[in-house]
Write an enzyme that holds these catalytic residues in place. Sequence first.
Site, mmCIF file in Angstrom:
data_model
loop_
_atom_site.group_PDB
_atom_site.id
_atom_site.type_symbol
_atom_site.label_atom_id
_atom_site.label_comp_id
_atom_site.label_asym_id
_atom_site.label_seq_id
_atom_site.Cartn_x
_atom_site.Cartn_y
_atom_site.Cartn_z
ATOM 1 N N GLU A 1 3.845 5.213 0.398
ATOM 2 C CA GLU A 1 3.672 4.545 1.688
ATOM 3 C C GLU A 1 4.078 5.514 2.801
ATOM 4 O O GLU A 1 5.074 6.220 2.698
ATOM 5 C CB GLU A 1 4.549 3.294 1.733
ATOM 6 C CG GLU A 1 4.381 2.456 2.977
ATOM 7 C CD GLU A 1 5.267 1.221 2.987
ATOM 8 O OE1 GLU A 1 4.894 0.231 3.620
ATOM 9 O OE2 GLU A 1 6.347 1.256 2.340
ATOM 10 N N CYS B 1 4.796 -1.688 -1.340
ATOM 11 C CA CYS B 1 6.213 -1.851 -1.026
ATOM 12 C C CYS B 1 6.708 -3.304 -1.070
ATOM 13 O O CYS B 1 6.918 -3.845 -2.152
ATOM 14 C CB CYS B 1 6.509 -1.199 0.326
ATOM 15 S SG CYS B 1 8.258 -0.784 0.593
ATOM 16 N N LYS C 1 -1.695 -4.077 3.573
ATOM 17 C CA LYS C 1 -0.439 -4.681 3.118
ATOM 18 C C LYS C 1 -0.328 -6.126 3.600
ATOM 19 O O LYS C 1 -0.436 -6.410 4.802
ATOM 20 C CB LYS C 1 0.735 -3.853 3.645
ATOM 21 C CG LYS C 1 2.107 -4.302 3.159
ATOM 22 C CD LYS C 1 3.167 -3.360 3.712
ATOM 23 C CE LYS C 1 4.562 -3.717 3.207
ATOM 24 N NZ LYS C 1 5.570 -2.769 3.753
#
Length: 281
Positions: free
Chosen positions: A40, A168, A123
Amino acid sequence: MKVAVIQMVSGVDVQINVKQAGELLQSAAQAGAELLVLPEYFCLIGQHDADKLAIGEDEGHGPLQQFLSDTARHLGIWLVGGTIPLRSVSSPEAGAAPSDAQRVCNSSLVFSPAGECVARYDKIHLFRFDNGRERYDESLVLQSGHVPVTFDVPSQDGHTWRIGLSVCYDLRFPELYRAYAQAGAHVMLVPSAFTHTTGQDHWEVLLRARAIENLAYVAAAAQGGLHDNQRRTWGHAMLVDPWGKVLAQRAQEAGVVLADFDFAALNACRNRLPALQHRVL
């Protein structure tokens, strides 16, 4: 299929970050990796969260996407570009606050060995954390995605691997990964920049849990070290097998983590313990 996850300690200089990413990817490709994953924000961890707005790109255009495309084609690899800031695929809704137009998506792009972008995942879950000393709120500059995304890799091992994309903080939401398992995914990718505070307690156990409960491989690229902005990330980029065993990892600092993913071993694991077939709810 040999898989590589990259660990970096990205800073405030995009060109330096991109150069290092290229060198690490070349090293992984030379070691025989077929699917390579950057972390990321491989391109930038700035002094302020809003710094990523300045390098935001439109989908299909921009130097970061060109770098990823050129690298995938030059090395002949499947490349998952960690995340880069991309402008939303849709215009702000009527009545939205002016600041909404300034947000970007935290986007993971997948490039084929031909250099073609074959998938984009934005995301979905945006990180917010405040323990009185550290404070993060990604929603101030990011627009969340809404759609799970998979892509297929026809591997040199003769099998077609289905890959599920996440980033994440998504790791804390198991329903996303269960949806991927239901869609036939064999591998879950988790490019990340976990904080040191949360990572030391939760990172490995969450990655292994996602592997175990979905009987799938997990590949987690990471940021790992002290960044220019004095933020410390946990690192421990790792590859986990469907039984929850950590195949390889790197604690801190930049480097490459490699392991072989075995299709027969995955199927044997799922046959031995057919938990995915035993779901009731």
